[in-house]
Design an enzyme around this catalytic site. Structure first.
Site, PDB file in Angstrom:
ATOM      1  N   GLN A  70     -44.213 -20.356  51.863  1.00  0.00           N
ATOM      2  CA  GLN A  70     -44.682 -21.458  52.295  1.00  0.00           C
ATOM      3  C   GLN A  70     -45.261 -21.885  50.849  1.00  0.00           C
ATOM      4  O   GLN A  70     -45.172 -21.744  49.436  1.00  0.00           O
ATOM      5  CB  GLN A  70     -46.162 -21.006  52.291  1.00  0.00           C
ATOM      6  CG  GLN A  70     -46.586 -22.336  53.100  1.00  0.00           C
ATOM      7  CD  GLN A  70     -47.993 -22.210  53.745  1.00  0.00           C
ATOM      8  OE1 GLN A  70     -48.416 -21.368  54.252  1.00  0.00           O
ATOM      9  NE2 GLN A  70     -48.748 -23.227  54.818  1.00  0.00           N
TER      10      GLN A  70
ATOM     11  N   CYS B 220     -48.090 -22.326  57.716  1.00  0.00           N
ATOM     12  CA  CYS B 220     -48.171 -20.972  57.435  1.00  0.00           C
ATOM     13  C   CYS B 220     -47.921 -20.136  59.315  1.00  0.00           C
ATOM     14  O   CYS B 220     -46.664 -19.628  59.327  1.00  0.00           O
ATOM     15  CB  CYS B 220     -49.386 -20.688  56.673  1.00  0.00           C
ATOM     16  SG  CYS B 220     -50.969 -20.633  58.520  1.00  0.00           S
TER      17      CYS B 220
ATOM     18  N   HIS C 217     -55.468 -18.730  58.614  1.00  0.00           N
ATOM     19  CA  HIS C 217     -54.141 -18.375  57.583  1.00  0.00           C
ATOM     20  C   HIS C 217     -53.376 -17.433  58.354  1.00  0.00           C
ATOM     21  O   HIS C 217     -53.978 -16.960  59.376  1.00  0.00           O
ATOM     22  CB  HIS C 217     -54.350 -18.063  56.943  1.00  0.00           C
ATOM     23  CG  HIS C 217     -52.893 -18.068  56.108  1.00  0.00           C
ATOM     24  ND1 HIS C 217     -52.019 -19.392  55.539  1.00  0.00           N
ATOM     25  CD2 HIS C 217     -52.652 -17.755  55.578  1.00  0.00           C
ATOM     26  CE1 HIS C 217     -50.895 -18.717  55.439  1.00  0.00           C
ATOM     27  NE2 HIS C 217     -51.051 -17.528  54.523  1.00  0.00           N
TER      28      HIS C 217
ATOM     29  N   ASN D 119     -47.903 -12.007  54.922  1.00  0.00           N
ATOM     30  CA  ASN D 119     -48.768 -13.028  54.546  1.00  0.00           C
ATOM     31  C   ASN D 119     -46.750 -14.167  54.214  1.00  0.00           C
ATOM     32  O   ASN D 119     -46.792 -13.407  52.755  1.00  0.00           O
ATOM     33  CB  ASN D 119     -49.649 -13.799  53.430  1.00  0.00           C
ATOM     34  CG  ASN D 119     -50.064 -14.433  52.874  1.00  0.00           C
ATOM     35  OD1 ASN D 119     -49.654 -15.503  53.575  1.00  0.00           O
ATOM     36  ND2 ASN D 119     -51.565 -14.978  52.029  1.00  0.00           N
TER      37      ASN D 119
ATOM     38  N   TRP E   3     -47.397 -16.978  52.865  1.00  0.00           N
ATOM     39  CA  TRP E   3     -47.197 -17.602  51.000  1.00  0.00           C
ATOM     40  C   TRP E   3     -46.053 -16.206  50.001  1.00  0.00           C
ATOM     41  O   TRP E   3     -46.051 -16.632  48.844  1.00  0.00           O
ATOM     42  CB  TRP E   3     -48.252 -17.152  50.709  1.00  0.00           C
ATOM     43  CG  TRP E   3     -49.694 -18.282  51.059  1.00  0.00           C
ATOM     44  CD1 TRP E   3     -48.845 -19.408  51.337  1.00  0.00           C
ATOM     45  CD2 TRP E   3     -50.766 -19.427  51.387  1.00  0.00           C
ATOM     46  NE1 TRP E   3     -49.550 -20.210  52.664  1.00  0.00           N
ATOM     47  CE2 TRP E   3     -51.138 -20.325  51.671  1.00  0.00           C
ATOM     48  CE3 TRP E   3     -51.894 -18.004  50.331  1.00  0.00           C
ATOM     49  CZ2 TRP E   3     -52.602 -20.067  52.012  1.00  0.00           C
ATOM     50  CZ3 TRP E   3     -53.561 -18.242  50.249  1.00  0.00           C
ATOM     51  CH2 TRP E   3     -53.797 -19.561  51.317  1.00  0.00           C
TER      52      TRP E   3
END
Length: 710
Positions: A99, A105, A263, A287, A289
Site C-alpha cells: 500500500q 487497504c 485496517h 497486512n 502494507w
C-alpha cells in the site's frame, strides 16, 4: 352502455433481454483503441480519466493539496529508466501488493487475496498485456463486476509519482506494474483515487467476482467459526477481517501487539497443528502494507515456534517479514471485530456443497417524492408503502429439507426454503466529489397473505425477520422460510433520500419474483364523451365569457385562452390561480380541439374543457390536504387515482418531473395540464384497442415514449 376503460400490459423490450458478456466501460473498446495507437505510433492518453489533478481527488488529494506538491504523472518506462518495466514479473502473487499513500487497504487486501485464485485473477486482469516494444501502446485494461454486469475498464499507464516513486500502491520490485494499473482502473470506475479512501473488503470482493458478500461479527459466540473459515477457504471464497474504530483519531492507530485499527487484513490460509497435548488452530493473515505484523502469540518472532518442527516451520513461511503472519484463532477473535467473506457460489450452511442457484436481479431507484419512503422503523405506513416492493414466491423447500422430512428426523418440523437477499446501493463512491456518500440502507421481508393495492395491504402484513439495515454499500441476509409468498421492501433509512440500487435474490429451488407496481389503466368514466351539464344562467355566463375573448371567427387560440383564464377564470372555477402560461394554453388547446384544422377552440370545445376543469378543481381541492395551493407527489398520486387514472412508478416519476416545479410541487395550473396530458395518452391507447376488450400490450419503451411525449 358505459364506455369500458383501458388497461396497458407492459412487456420487456426485446433489447433488454440481450446482454453482452462484458460491456466496454464508457464505450471504450480496448482492442480498437490499442490498434489505433499502434497504427499511429503514439501512446494512449485516456480522455475519460485524464492525467490531471481532478483524477486524483477533490479534497485531501484535490487541486492545491499539499500532499501532492511535486507530484508528476509518469509512465512505467520513464519510472524504470534505464531499466525495462514489466506488467507481471514471475507471476502475480499476494506479495506484489504494498500500500502507498492512499487509504484503500480494503481494496488492496482483496486484491492480494484474489491472487490465491488464478482463474478469478485472470478474469479481472486479462492476460496478453505487456510492455514489450512491438505490443506496447501505453494502454491496459481490467474487468470488474458492476451491479449485475461485467465491465471492461481501459486506462493509460500514466501513474502519479513523487521523486520518481509511485505515490500509491507499488510492488516490492520497482519494475512490476500490474497492481498500480489495477488500482488506477478501479479509481477510474469510482471517478478518482480519493474516492477509494475507506471501505469494506467485501465491496472489492464483490466487484472482483460478482459474488455475494457475508459479514460475520466476531464478538458474537460462534463455535463453528474455524470450520466456517476452513470451508470458505476450501471453496475458494475470498475472506478478510478488520478491527473497528470508534473515532477518526483511532483510525490506523496501532495496538500494543502490532495490529492496525480500521485496517483490512486478508486471510490467506489456515492450519491445525499439535502443540504439546493440545491442538492449535491457526489463521494466516496479511497486512497489505507489506509490513507491520502481529507481535503476539504465533507471530514471526514468537518463541512458541521454537517448539515446532523446523520443516513445518519453513513450510509455513515463518519469519519472512513480508506483512504476513500466523495468529491463533482465539487471539483473532479477541482482537478483530468483523470477518468479511465473499461467496462465489453461495452456501449458507458452510458445508462446501456445490449447487446452482436460481437468481433474479433487479435495478431500481429511490426517488424523492415517489419511491423514497424511508425505513418503517421510523416512518408511518403512509410513507413506507411508496418504497419499491418485490413479490417473491418460494415454490418448494430445499432438497436437504425434503430429505430430512423423509427421514423424519427428530425435532424437524416444516421444511423450509433458503432465501438469500443482497441489496447494493449503486455508484455512491462516484458522488463523493459532490459531498455525497453511502447511505444507511436496508430491507424488510413480510409474508404476503393476500393480493391488493400496495398502500392498503402493507400494514396488515407480518414481518418474517428482523430488519436488515446498515451503513454499507452491500447488505446481505440469509433466511430459511416456509414455501409461500413474500414481499421484500428495500429502503433508505430516512425518507426522501435518493439513490440507485441493485437487488439480487437467490434461492436453491425455483422461485418466481417480480416488482410490484401499480397497474397502468384508465377507468371507463374518464373516457366518456364529455357533455357539459351546465344549463341556464351558468352556461350563459360561460358562453358570454368565451365570446368576449374569442376572435371574429368565434374561436380562441392560445393567446385568447390565456387572457380568458387569467382574467376571468374565476367565473369558471373558484380556486385562486396565479395564471396559465402561453405554453400551457397551447397544450390545452392542442388536446381539446383535436381534429380541428384551425388549431383553435370552438365554443363546444371550450364547454367540454370547462367540464373537466371543474372536475379537476374538485379533485385538487380534495387532495391538497395541507391547503398549500400545491400538491406534492404523494397527494398527486392519490388525486390521479381519484380521477380514474393509474400509472406505474416510472411513468409517474417522468411526468412529475415534466410538470412540477424544482421542488416537485404542482400548482393548479400545472395540475390541469398534467391531467390533460394523461387523459390524452389514454385516449391514444384506447384508439389502439381494435378488439374492444379494453386491453392492449406494449413494450416498456413504447409506453414510455407514448406517455411522456411531447
Amino acid at each position: 352502455m358505459a364506455q369500458p376503460g383501458i388497461t396497458i400490459h407492459l412487456t420487456k423490450d426485446p433489447s433488454a433481454t440481450v446482454a453482452a458478456r462484458v460491456f466496454p466501460y464508457r464505450d471504450q473498446r480496448y482492442q480498437d483503441l490499442k490498434r489505433r495507437c499502434l497504427r499511429e505510433r503514439r501512446l494512449f492518453v485516456d480522455p475519460e480519466f485524464q492525467p490531471r489533478m481532478e483524477s486524483l481527488g477533490y479534497h485531501e488529494l484535490g487541486p492545491g493539496s499539499r500532499k501532492l506538491q511535486g507530484m508528476v504523472w509518469k509512465r512505467p518506462k520513464d519510472i524504470c529508466a534505464p531499466g525495462i518495466p514489466h506488467f507481471v514479473l514471475e507471476g502475480m502473487n499476494r506479495m506484489d501488493v504494498c500500500q502507498g499513500q492512499l487509504g484503500d487497504c480494503w481494496f488492496l487486501a482483496a486484491a492480494a487475496s484474489l491472487t490465491l485464485y488464478p482463474p478469478l485473477l485472470r478474469r479481472v486482469v486479462p492476460s496478453g498485456q505487456s510492455f514489450q516494444a512491438a505490443d506496447y501502446a501505453g494502454i491496459f485494461h481490467f474487468q470488474f463486476w458492476q451491479y449485475g454486469q461485467w465491465v471492461d475498464v481501459v486506462v493509460d499507464d500514466l501513474l502519479p509519482t513523487k521523486d520518481n516513486k509511485l505515490l500509491f500502491v507499488r510492488s516490492p520490485t520497482d519494475d512490476e506494474f500490474w497492481v498500480p494499473l489495477l488500482e488506477k482502473a478501479y479509481a477510474k470506475l469510482n471517478d478518482s483515487y480519493e474516492a477509494m479512501n475507506g471501505g469494506f473488503m467485501n465491496e472489492a470482493f464483490v466487484d472482483f467476482t460478482g459474488g455475494i458478500g457475508e459479514t460475520i461479527r466476531l464478538k458474537a459466540p460462534n463455535p463453528k467459526l474455524f470450520k466456517t473459515i476452513q470451508a470458505v477457504l476450501n471453496k475458494g471464497s475470498l475472506m478478510g477481517a478488520h478491527i473497528q474504530v470508534t473515532s477518526l483519531e483511532d483510525r490506523e492507530a496501532q495496538t500494543s501487539q502490532g495490529l492496525v485499527k480500521g485496517h483490512t487484513y486478508s486471510i490467506t490460509g489456515i492450519h491445525k497443528l499439535t502443540f504439546g497435548d493440545r491442538e492449535v488452530r491457526l489463521l494466516r493473515l496479511r497486512n497489505p502494507w507489506g509490513d507491520k505484523e502481529w507481535t503476539g502469540r504465533w507471530s514471526d518472532k514468537s518463541p512458541v515456534w521454537e517448539y515446532v518442527d523446523p520443516e513445518l516451520r519453513a513450510k509455513l513461511n515463518v519469519d519472512m517479514r513480508d506483512g504476513e503472519f500466523w495468529m491463533q484463532l482465539k487471539d483473532f477473535v479477541q482482537h478483530f471485530d468483523m470477518l468479511e467473506i465473499c461467496h462465489f457460489c453461495p452456501d449458507t450452511d458452510g458445508e462446501g456443497s456445490s449447487h446452482c442457484w436460481d437468481v433474479d436481479c433487479f435495478q431500481g431507484r429511490w426517488v424523492k417524492g415517489h419511491s423514497a419512503g424511508g425505513h418503517q422503523s421510523i416512518q408511518p405506513w403512509d410513507l413506507f408503502w411508496i418504497n419499491p416492493q418485490f413479490h417473491v414466491a418460494l415454490l418448494g423447500p430445499d432438497e436437504c429439507q425434503l430429505r430430512k422430512l423423509q427421514r423424519k428426523e427428530q425435532g424437524h418440523k416444516d421444511p423450509t426454503c433458503t432465501l438469500l437477499v443482497s441489496l447494493m446501493q449503486r455508484d455512491q463512491r462516484r458522488r463523493r466529489n459532490r459531498g455525497k456518500d453511502f447511505l444507511i440502507i436496508g430491507f424488510q421481508i413480510f409474508q404476503l397473505s393476500r393480493a391488493g393495492q400496495r398502500r392498503e395491504m402493507l400494514p396488515a402484513l407480518r414481518p418474517v425477520s428482523p430488519p436488515s439495515i446498515d451503513y454499507s454499500r452491500d447488505i446481505t441476509g440469509y433466511f430459511r422460510l416456509p414455501p409461500g409468498d413474500y414481499v421484500i421492501i428495500p429502503s433508505t433509512h430516512s425518507p426522501f433520500q435518493e439513490a440507485d440500487f441493485t437487488l439480487r435474490i437467490f434461492t436453491e429451488k425455483k422461485h418466481q419474483c417480480l416488482e410490484m407496481d401499480e397497474e397502468i389503466s384508465a377507468e371507463g368514466k374518464v373516457l366518456q364523451v364529455m357533455k357539459p351539464p351546465m344549463t341556464g344562467q351558468d352556461q350563459r355566463l360561460v358562453e358570454e365569457t368565451f365570446l368576449k375573448y374569442a376572435g371574429q371567427d368565434q374561436r380562441a387560440g392560445p393567446a385568447e385562452l390565456q387572457a380568458l383564464l387569467n382574467q376571468d377564470g374565476s367565473k369558471i372555477v373558484s380556486l385562486n390561480m396565479e395564471g396559465f402560461s402561453a405554453e400551457q394554453c397551447r397544450k390545452l388547446i392542442q388536446y381539446f380541439c383535436q381534429g380541428s384544422q384551425s388549431g383553435k377552440l370552438t365554443l363546444h370545445d371550450f364547454l367540454q374543457f370547462c367540464v373537466r376543469l371543474q372536475e379537476w378543481e374538485r379533485i385538487f381541492a380534495m387532495y391538497d390536504m395541507d391547503r398549500s395551493g400545491t400538491m406534492n407527489t404523494h397527494e398527486m398520486r392519490l388525486a390521479l387515482e381519484a380521477a380514474g387514472f393509474h400509472l406505474n412508478k416510472r411513468t409517474m416519476e417522468a411526468l412529475v418531473k415534466k410538470y412540477s416545479d424544482p421542488w416537485l410541487q404542482i400548482d393548479f395550473e400545472r395540475f390541469v395540464v398534467f391531467m390533460t396530458h394523461v387523459e390524452k395518452v389514454f385516449w391514444l391507447c384506447k384508439s389502439r384497442d381494435v378488439s374492444g376488450r379494453g386491453e392492449i400490450n406494449m413494450t416498456e419503451k413504447e409506453w414510455m415514449e407514448l406517455s411522456t411525449f411531447p
